[in-house]
Write a protein that holds these residues in place. Structure first.
Motif, PDB file in Angstrom:
ATOM      1  N   ASP A 171       0.640  -1.164  -0.091  1.00  6.99           N
ATOM      2  CA  ASP A 171       0.472  -0.104  -0.339  1.00  6.99           C
ATOM      3  C   ASP A 171       0.588   0.906   0.770  1.00  6.99           C
ATOM      4  O   ASP A 171       0.430   1.925  -0.410  1.00  6.99           O
ATOM      5  CB  ASP A 171      -1.219   0.069   1.240  1.00  6.99           C
ATOM      6  CG  ASP A 171      -2.066  -1.102   1.179  1.00  6.99           C
ATOM      7  OD1 ASP A 171      -2.490  -1.738  -0.398  1.00  6.99           O
ATOM      8  OD2 ASP A 171      -2.934  -1.240   1.884  1.00  6.99           O
ATOM      9  N   LEU A 172       2.073   1.306   0.793  1.00  6.82           N
ATOM     10  CA  LEU A 172       2.692   2.571   0.632  1.00  6.82           C
ATOM     11  C   LEU A 172       3.551   2.697  -1.131  1.00  6.82           C
ATOM     12  O   LEU A 172       3.491   3.754  -1.214  1.00  6.82           O
ATOM     13  CB  LEU A 172       4.572   2.357   1.614  1.00  6.82           C
ATOM     14  CG  LEU A 172       4.923   3.884   2.096  1.00  6.82           C
ATOM     15  CD1 LEU A 172       3.661   3.962   2.380  1.00  6.82           C
ATOM     16  CD2 LEU A 172       6.509   2.936   2.539  1.00  6.82           C
ATOM     17  N   ALA A 173       3.854   1.934  -1.347  1.00  7.74           N
ATOM     18  CA  ALA A 173       4.502   2.028  -2.431  1.00  7.74           C
ATOM     19  C   ALA A 173       3.836   2.475  -3.541  1.00  7.74           C
ATOM     20  O   ALA A 173       3.877   3.053  -4.464  1.00  7.74           O
ATOM     21  CB  ALA A 173       5.207  -0.033  -3.461  1.00  7.74           C
ATOM     22  N   ALA A 174       1.933   2.120  -3.604  1.00  9.34           N
ATOM     23  CA  ALA A 174       0.971   2.318  -4.695  1.00  9.34           C
ATOM     24  C   ALA A 174       0.593   3.590  -4.416  1.00  9.34           C
ATOM     25  O   ALA A 174       0.511   4.313  -5.471  1.00  9.34           O
ATOM     26  CB  ALA A 174      -0.201   0.931  -4.485  1.00  9.34           C
ATOM     27  N   ALA A 175       0.838   3.639  -3.286  1.00  4.44           N
ATOM     28  CA  ALA A 175       0.534   5.348  -2.790  1.00  4.44           C
ATOM     29  C   ALA A 175       1.482   6.139  -3.267  1.00  4.44           C
ATOM     30  O   ALA A 175       1.324   7.274  -3.516  1.00  4.44           O
ATOM     31  CB  ALA A 175       0.132   5.676  -1.183  1.00  4.44           C
ATOM     32  N   THR A 176       3.519   5.856  -3.688  1.00  4.52           N
ATOM     33  CA  THR A 176       4.576   6.826  -3.125  1.00  4.52           C
ATOM     34  C   THR A 176       5.127   6.473  -3.623  1.00  4.52           C
ATOM     35  O   THR A 176       5.934   7.050  -4.564  1.00  4.52           O
ATOM     36  CB  THR A 176       5.294   6.895  -1.408  1.00  4.52           C
ATOM     37  OG1 THR A 176       5.146   5.490  -1.210  1.00  4.52           O
ATOM     38  CG2 THR A 176       4.003   7.312  -0.698  1.00  4.52           C
ATOM     39  N   ALA A 177       5.345   5.483  -4.524  1.00  9.76           N
ATOM     40  CA  ALA A 177       6.980   4.829  -5.016  1.00  9.76           C
ATOM     41  C   ALA A 177       6.907   4.665  -6.750  1.00  9.76           C
ATOM     42  O   ALA A 177       5.633   5.083  -7.237  1.00  9.76           O
ATOM     43  CB  ALA A 177       7.122   3.324  -4.916  1.00  9.76           C
ATOM     44  N   GLU A 178       8.094   5.284  -7.182  1.00 16.09           N
ATOM     45  CA  GLU A 178       7.459   4.949  -8.738  1.00 16.09           C
ATOM     46  C   GLU A 178       8.634   4.238  -9.357  1.00 16.09           C
ATOM     47  O   GLU A 178       8.654   3.582  -9.821  1.00 16.09           O
ATOM     48  CB  GLU A 178       8.666   6.586  -9.121  1.00 16.09           C
ATOM     49  CG  GLU A 178       8.006   7.425  -8.643  1.00 16.09           C
ATOM     50  CD  GLU A 178       8.853   9.116  -8.872  1.00 16.09           C
ATOM     51  OE1 GLU A 178       8.811   9.593  -9.320  1.00 16.09           O
ATOM     52  OE2 GLU A 178      10.275   8.965  -7.856  1.00 16.09           O
ATOM     53  N   VAL A 179       9.687   3.613  -8.153  1.00 17.74           N
ATOM     54  CA  VAL A 179      10.220   1.774  -8.376  1.00 17.74           C
ATOM     55  C   VAL A 179       9.569   0.959  -7.403  1.00 17.74           C
ATOM     56  O   VAL A 179      10.184   1.005  -6.841  1.00 17.74           O
ATOM     57  CB  VAL A 179      11.325   2.295  -9.433  1.00 17.74           C
ATOM     58  CG1 VAL A 179      12.141   0.854  -9.176  1.00 17.74           C
ATOM     59  CG2 VAL A 179      12.085   3.058  -9.883  1.00 17.74           C
ATOM     60  N   VAL A 180       9.351  -0.570  -7.340  1.00 16.69           N
ATOM     61  CA  VAL A 180       9.809  -1.252  -6.658  1.00 16.69           C
ATOM     62  C   VAL A 180      10.662  -2.264  -6.722  1.00 16.69           C
ATOM     63  O   VAL A 180      10.290  -2.634  -8.294  1.00 16.69           O
ATOM     64  CB  VAL A 180       8.456  -1.636  -6.436  1.00 16.69           C
ATOM     65  CG1 VAL A 180       8.279  -2.828  -5.954  1.00 16.69           C
ATOM     66  CG2 VAL A 180       7.605  -1.157  -5.716  1.00 16.69           C
ATOM     67  N   GLN A 209      -5.157   4.110  -6.621  1.00 17.63           N
ATOM     68  CA  GLN A 209      -4.531   5.695  -5.618  1.00 17.63           C
ATOM     69  C   GLN A 209      -5.079   6.382  -6.708  1.00 17.63           C
ATOM     70  O   GLN A 209      -4.204   7.686  -7.044  1.00 17.63           O
ATOM     71  CB  GLN A 209      -3.015   4.988  -5.452  1.00 17.63           C
ATOM     72  CG  GLN A 209      -2.736   4.155  -3.944  1.00 17.63           C
ATOM     73  CD  GLN A 209      -3.023   5.156  -3.183  1.00 17.63           C
ATOM     74  OE1 GLN A 209      -3.313   6.266  -2.756  1.00 17.63           O
ATOM     75  NE2 GLN A 209      -3.060   3.728  -2.489  1.00 17.63           N
ATOM     76  N   GLY A 210      -5.340   6.277  -8.079  1.00 13.20           N
ATOM     77  CA  GLY A 210      -6.057   7.244  -8.849  1.00 13.20           C
ATOM     78  C   GLY A 210      -4.376   7.666  -9.806  1.00 13.20           C
ATOM     79  O   GLY A 210      -4.159   8.505 -10.788  1.00 13.20           O
ATOM     80  N   ARG A 211      -2.946   6.898  -9.992  1.00 12.55           N
ATOM     81  CA  ARG A 211      -2.075   7.361 -10.228  1.00 12.55           C
ATOM     82  C   ARG A 211      -2.305   6.301 -11.351  1.00 12.55           C
ATOM     83  O   ARG A 211      -2.401   4.834 -11.726  1.00 12.55           O
ATOM     84  CB  ARG A 211      -1.229   6.422  -9.394  1.00 12.55           C
ATOM     85  CG  ARG A 211      -0.463   7.162  -8.427  1.00 12.55           C
ATOM     86  CD  ARG A 211       0.345   6.865  -7.656  1.00 12.55           C
ATOM     87  NE  ARG A 211       2.065   6.808  -8.455  1.00 12.55           N
ATOM     88  CZ  ARG A 211       2.989   6.182  -7.736  1.00 12.55           C
ATOM     89  NH1 ARG A 211       2.763   4.772  -7.372  1.00 12.55           N
ATOM     90  NH2 ARG A 211       3.870   6.226  -8.915  1.00 12.55           N
ATOM     91  N   SER A 212      -1.395   6.697 -13.070  1.00 17.14           N
ATOM     92  CA  SER A 212      -1.495   5.575 -13.535  1.00 17.14           C
ATOM     93  C   SER A 212      -0.183   4.293 -13.338  1.00 17.14           C
ATOM     94  O   SER A 212       0.384   4.116 -12.987  1.00 17.14           O
ATOM     95  CB  SER A 212      -0.533   6.478 -14.917  1.00 17.14           C
ATOM     96  OG  SER A 212       0.158   5.864 -16.181  1.00 17.14           O
ATOM     97  N   PRO A 213      -1.078   3.201 -13.944  1.00 14.39           N
ATOM     98  CA  PRO A 213       0.052   1.804 -13.966  1.00 14.39           C
ATOM     99  C   PRO A 213       1.268   2.178 -13.941  1.00 14.39           C
ATOM    100  O   PRO A 213       1.746   1.553 -13.427  1.00 14.39           O
ATOM    101  CB  PRO A 213      -1.263   1.325 -14.458  1.00 14.39           C
ATOM    102  CG  PRO A 213      -2.294   1.241 -14.100  1.00 14.39           C
ATOM    103  CD  PRO A 213      -2.011   2.585 -14.594  1.00 14.39           C
ATOM    104  N   GLU A 214       2.000   3.056 -15.214  1.00 12.96           N
ATOM    105  CA  GLU A 214       3.012   3.174 -15.784  1.00 12.96           C
ATOM    106  C   GLU A 214       3.588   3.608 -15.054  1.00 12.96           C
ATOM    107  O   GLU A 214       4.870   4.205 -15.119  1.00 12.96           O
ATOM    108  CB  GLU A 214       2.934   3.614 -17.420  1.00 12.96           C
ATOM    109  CG  GLU A 214       2.505   2.828 -18.612  1.00 12.96           C
ATOM    110  CD  GLU A 214       1.126   2.451 -18.056  1.00 12.96           C
ATOM    111  OE1 GLU A 214       0.232   3.521 -17.768  1.00 12.96           O
ATOM    112  OE2 GLU A 214       0.454   1.405 -18.559  1.00 12.96           O
ATOM    113  N   SER A 215       3.160   4.519 -13.796  1.00 10.41           N
ATOM    114  CA  SER A 215       4.046   5.619 -13.262  1.00 10.41           C
ATOM    115  C   SER A 215       4.841   4.752 -11.886  1.00 10.41           C
ATOM    116  O   SER A 215       5.296   5.474 -11.298  1.00 10.41           O
ATOM    117  CB  SER A 215       3.200   6.095 -12.653  1.00 10.41           C
ATOM    118  OG  SER A 215       2.136   5.606 -11.441  1.00 10.41           O
ATOM    119  N   LEU A 216       4.872   3.709 -12.249  1.00  7.96           N
ATOM    120  CA  LEU A 216       5.444   2.666 -10.870  1.00  7.96           C
ATOM    121  C   LEU A 216       5.922   1.430 -11.758  1.00  7.96           C
ATOM    122  O   LEU A 216       4.933   0.745 -12.601  1.00  7.96           O
ATOM    123  CB  LEU A 216       4.299   2.319 -10.195  1.00  7.96           C
ATOM    124  CG  LEU A 216       5.595   1.181  -8.632  1.00  7.96           C
ATOM    125  CD1 LEU A 216       4.488   1.452  -7.384  1.00  7.96           C
ATOM    126  CD2 LEU A 216       5.450   0.226  -9.406  1.00  7.96           C
TER     127      LEU A 216
END
Lengths: 421, 421
Positions: B216-225, B249-256
């Motif tokens: 959850d933290l990664a989904a909210a904040t990370a750009e690379v996992v 989270q409303g982010r594009s899946p490509e943003s991580l």
């Protein structure tokens, strides 16, 4: 060989003069690392002992780079020159500071120095969850224990702990690894450090405290002291006092080097030097001059007072600028200076030893201080960069070398070796 | 251009295999910076996106360098490759971490990445005045607020805040400087940061959490996992799950970008690869194997159990190794492995995707993961250094380039650009 000076270059983003950034030659937009890299390489070609970076954990003046990252990048760009950076004991953890300086020391093959400071301003406090800065006595008690932990961690590994033996259980000899187990009033740190020793054994410890408490801390713990001394007589007093305190600690007086700051504007003729200084003085923005003066007298807001009137009566500051406040108040009263005249007086050297002249004039003054018990060397503060540093390196250093007062080549490879420690 | 892999090199002092330091080619005594410098320059010649350094604020395994100082020195030694370092949110202050990474980012012209971790072991806690490590939930709540403060501080300066105008009062436009004024449960940080933006805007945020909270933290904040996935099926599950959380989270899946670790032993023939792996396996010291396994199942001491007997029943660990503990317990039970067989299984990749074979075999596997929804690229874990990295760079990378799966030249100059972020 006769006694030689230690000379450092105290680097600042655009130079030390408060108007340095407004000088026509300063570079405001380039990558500051690349700007510093050229300057530090020039300092190395002149065989300086070290470059020195101050620090603030808040925005004060121009934004810049953080010292440990910057010095590590400079370490990879140089071979011999010492690399001294500032880290506060007030808002850091000793394990982290010990480790980052040990790492800089190892990757630079033994050229790191740690300038131990305490943080005394409200802007810094506000970045670390505090309403106001920590009281003076508490800061110094914490600093002393912090130093004890850091140097204890630097002793984690014996010099020969790493072994070139692949047959064992570990790539080091565990009998040569020491756990600190520190428990004190401020810190509990088990250790050991996870960085091994560099060729100089451990980073050099530098300090700049000038209060009674600061001098006692320096006498107990510092190997280099950087100090602001405006006159030969005051510098001699400070030198005598601090060396006595060092001896009182059972240390050899030579184990601590005293390097007053030197703000020097150098020209090929006296007229050229005067003209260079006048050019900078003419660039002072009154607001910037007032802000600098206000900071140095204990974060006092002078903006309501007439520029061409006298310095008002000041409440005695409770922060780390107390000795600076006393110095400036005495100067203003003694010479009957207006606020504008006072900030113009400090706009360059901020109360440090200031010389404007030819290489001969500057070298004469340095030699006098060095030979008459006022200094073991100097920390050179360039008026504006890069020109002010170039002038010092290409005009003053050769003059000192001709006089046999400064090396013409590095004898060793570590900061400790350059300083004769 | 078709979708391309992101490839990093996860660097470790002697390599990732637990016996790497005992390999005949590893260099135990040289300055580790100089050893890494050659390896990172080789990775840059192969156009890798980044090098990646893990961290521990305690001695675990071999001593090494501290990541921020090391990466800064590497920044000065390279031109294009990204520089990702680990810093814990558990025992640092956000102002300090924000500043050091911003400084690395600026001095490297936009190549920094911050691997945000929480600290979960007792040895680290003991270096920061704590009796035991911080509980999982508390660590993650602190980490989330820490991230908020750090990224907030990274937004202190607008990209065009520095101005090339020497006529004003300040060397920047004060309207383009923003004060954070953060007040939260863990931190009160006023700001602004005293380091300006780099060409990539701000450092890339990297994470490796695999628990529910960590995802959850990664989904909210990370750009690379960066993640440990042993099989294609598990990697696909993880990839699908994390990309879904990112979308939630409303982010594009490509943003991580999801980069599983890849432990690959590469040979010119399968036999050569097998032989290289066998050589390392034969060097495992039982104590080192047991210690590694003990750490990975939640700091459980296995030294009292017979090496050739089964893994005992384990208490569920309360620290950050819970998912790794479950994975290994299931593996041991599923294949009926002894303790020795289990530590031999993890001695190289520690549970990461492991391939032993030719460049074709390794590239086939990577391509399958990349094209079948398991990875956006990989973080390569070299068995032993420097040979294991050289094999990957000179054999596997060209094979991926021939297949059109990896760049043959850098298109941009920043880490963000390499990663397509």
């Amino acid at each position: 060989m006769s006694r030689q000076m230690s000379i450092g270059a105290f680097m600042m983003r655009h130079g030390h003069h408060v108007a340095a950034w407004r000088h026509p030659d300063t570079d405001l937009l380039s990558n500051p690392f690349k700007v510093f890299r050229e300057q530090v390489r020039a300092a190395e070609r002149a065989c300086l002992d070290a470059v020195f970076f101050a620090d603030s954990v808040a925005l004060t003046g121009a934004p810049s780079l953080e010292p440990l990252t910057l010095l590590s990048a400079l370490a990879a760009s140089t071979e011999k020159i010492g690399l001294i950076g500032t880290a506060t004991t007030t808002y850091n953890e000793p394990y982290t500071v010990a480790r980052q300086f040990a790492s800089l020391d190892l990757l630079s093959d033994g050229r790191a120095g740690w300038n131990l400071v305490t943080s005394d301003n409200a802007a810094e406090a506000a970045n670390f969850g505090r309403e106001q800065h920590v009281a003076h006595a508490d800061r110094y008690a914490r600093a002393r224990e912090f130093h004890q932990v850091v140097t204890g961690l630097w002793n984690s590994w014996d010099p020969d702990a790493l072994v070139d033996d692949k047959s064992g259980e570990l790539p080091y000899d565990p009998a040569k690894l020491h756990t600190l187990n520190h428990r004190g009033d401020y810190f509990a740190v088990k250790g050991p450090l996870n960085v091994v020793r560099s060729p100089q054994g451990r980073p050099v410890v530098v300090q700049a405290g000038s209060s009674e408490t600061g001098r006692d801390l320096a006498a107990a713990t510092a190997e280099v002291v950087f100090t602001a001394q405006p006159t030969l007589a005051k510098a001699q007093d400070f030198y005598r006092d601090l060396k006595r305190r060092v001896a009182d600690q059972g240390r050899s007086p030579e184990s601590l080097k005293i390097l007053p700051g030197l703000f020097a504007v150098v020209g090929r003729t006296q007229a050229e030097a005067d003209e260079k200084f006048a050019q900078l003085q003419a660039l002072i923005e009154p607001k910037a001059g007032l802000a600098l003066l206000g900071r140095m007298i204990g974060n006092f807001d002078l903006s309501g007072y007439p520029l061409d009137g006298p310095l008002p009566e000041l409440p005695e500051t409770q922060d780390g600028q107390r000795s600076r406040q006393q110095l400036l108040t005495a100067l203003a009263q003694g010479e009957n200076l207006t606020i504008r005249q006072l900030y113009e007086r400090i706009a360059g050297g901020r109360g440090h030893f200031t010389v404007v002249g030819t290489a001969q004039v500057v070298a004469d003054q340095m030699q006098q201080w060095f030979e008459q018990g006022a200094a073991d060397g100097f920390n050179f503060m360039s008026p504006a960069l890069p020109g002010g540093l170039d002038d010092f390196l290409t005009l003053v250093i050769p003059e000192l070398q001709r006089r046999g007062l400064f090396r013409t080549a590095y004898a060793g490879s570590t900061l400790r070796s350059h300083l004769g420690l």
